[in-house]
Motif scaffolding. Sequence first.
Motif, PDB file in Angstrom:
ATOM      1  N   ASN A 146       0.865  -1.177   0.000  1.00  0.00           N
ATOM      2  CA  ASN A 146       0.000   0.000   0.000  1.00  0.00           C
ATOM      3  C   ASN A 146       0.901   1.227   0.000  1.00  0.00           C
ATOM      4  O   ASN A 146       1.455   1.604   1.036  1.00  0.00           O
ATOM      5  N   ARG A 147       1.057   1.828  -1.168  1.00  0.00           N
ATOM      6  CA  ARG A 147       1.958   2.976  -1.287  1.00  0.00           C
ATOM      7  C   ARG A 147       1.448   4.179  -0.494  1.00  0.00           C
ATOM      8  O   ARG A 147       2.234   4.878   0.155  1.00  0.00           O
ATOM      9  N   ALA A 148       0.154   4.421  -0.538  1.00  0.00           N
ATOM     10  CA  ALA A 148      -0.398   5.598   0.138  1.00  0.00           C
ATOM     11  C   ALA A 148      -0.105   5.568   1.639  1.00  0.00           C
ATOM     12  O   ALA A 148       0.137   6.606   2.253  1.00  0.00           O
ATOM     13  N   GLN A 149      -0.099   4.374   2.217  1.00  0.00           N
ATOM     14  CA  GLN A 149       0.143   4.236   3.656  1.00  0.00           C
ATOM     15  C   GLN A 149       1.571   3.798   3.979  1.00  0.00           C
ATOM     16  O   GLN A 149       1.893   3.556   5.144  1.00  0.00           O
ATOM     17  N   GLU A 208       3.685  10.071   5.048  1.00  0.00           N
ATOM     18  CA  GLU A 208       2.280  10.110   4.653  1.00  0.00           C
ATOM     19  C   GLU A 208       2.185  10.681   3.243  1.00  0.00           C
ATOM     20  O   GLU A 208       2.963  11.549   2.854  1.00  0.00           O
ATOM     21  N   ASP A 209       1.220  10.165   2.466  1.00  0.00           N
ATOM     22  CA  ASP A 209       1.038  10.630   1.088  1.00  0.00           C
ATOM     23  C   ASP A 209       2.378  10.631   0.356  1.00  0.00           C
ATOM     24  O   ASP A 209       2.924  11.682  -0.021  1.00  0.00           O
ATOM     25  N   PRO A 243       5.306  10.984  -1.841  1.00  0.00           N
ATOM     26  CA  PRO A 243       5.471  11.740  -3.094  1.00  0.00           C
ATOM     27  C   PRO A 243       6.108  10.896  -4.185  1.00  0.00           C
ATOM     28  O   PRO A 243       6.718   9.838  -3.914  1.00  0.00           O
TER      29      PRO A 243
END
Length: 267
Positions: free
Chosen positions: A140-143, A226-227, A229
């Motif tokens: 899970n890249r976003a997390q 977080e988030d 880039p």
Amino acid sequence: MAILDGDLRFTGPLGMFSAYKMAGTDKTVIRRKAGPSKEQIKKLPQFQRTRENIAEFGASSMAGTSIRDAVCMVRHLSDYNYSGTLNRLCKKVQLEDPVRNRGQRQVEWAQWRHWLNGFNFNKKYQFDHLIHLPVAFQVNRAQASAVVTIPQLHPGFHVAFPWQHPYFRFTLTLGSAVDVVYGKHGFKLADGGAMDGFRAYVDTSWAHCTHVFPETSIELQIPGIEDVPAHITLLLAIGVEMGTPNGAGTNISPVRRAGSAKILQAF
């Protein structure tokens, strides 16, 4: 080139000459320096291409270092110096830069992360040759997280270790690597490297090589990100290492140069 008969033990630069030792003689060898000087390479127009090559080599090496830092918890399990292989991959990414001129091309992984999937840190005993069942994982890249599931492993069927040590364990690591970009003062890590080397890792308990290893799920999450880039690449890696009892046999210590590792996923 000349060989000195005296008792001169000095090695290194000596004005226009260089003194060094050479196989086949116990004497000091001295020769006149050849080729352009550092100042000539730095300033003369005919060495423009050389300067560009040097700059881009430094950028690919910097990118390789960032990746090695991201997976530092398993890199001790390698059985060869993989830095050159990794740097060549970084150079390959650099050559894909369609915008910037030679000498300024960046190492940006966004479109090419899949080139790192399955990267082996070993030549002689690769991870998949030791563990015969696939390791499942979800990322899970976003997390900035991943879940890895090691299947149930039966000795003699699903594991094959060439080392004669009684214990083994797995190491899972999730780390962040940073793109290398070109700026006013040359190449640097994106965002000044502020997010370089963030990582999480977990060691499983030691398991005896004659016992069934139970199915095990492990979750990893990098703290402080977080988030994620675009200039950050997350690297999920796994390693297996051997162990042996020490002292009275109540503690188990890893055995040097007995293990293997690979990158499961770059995302």
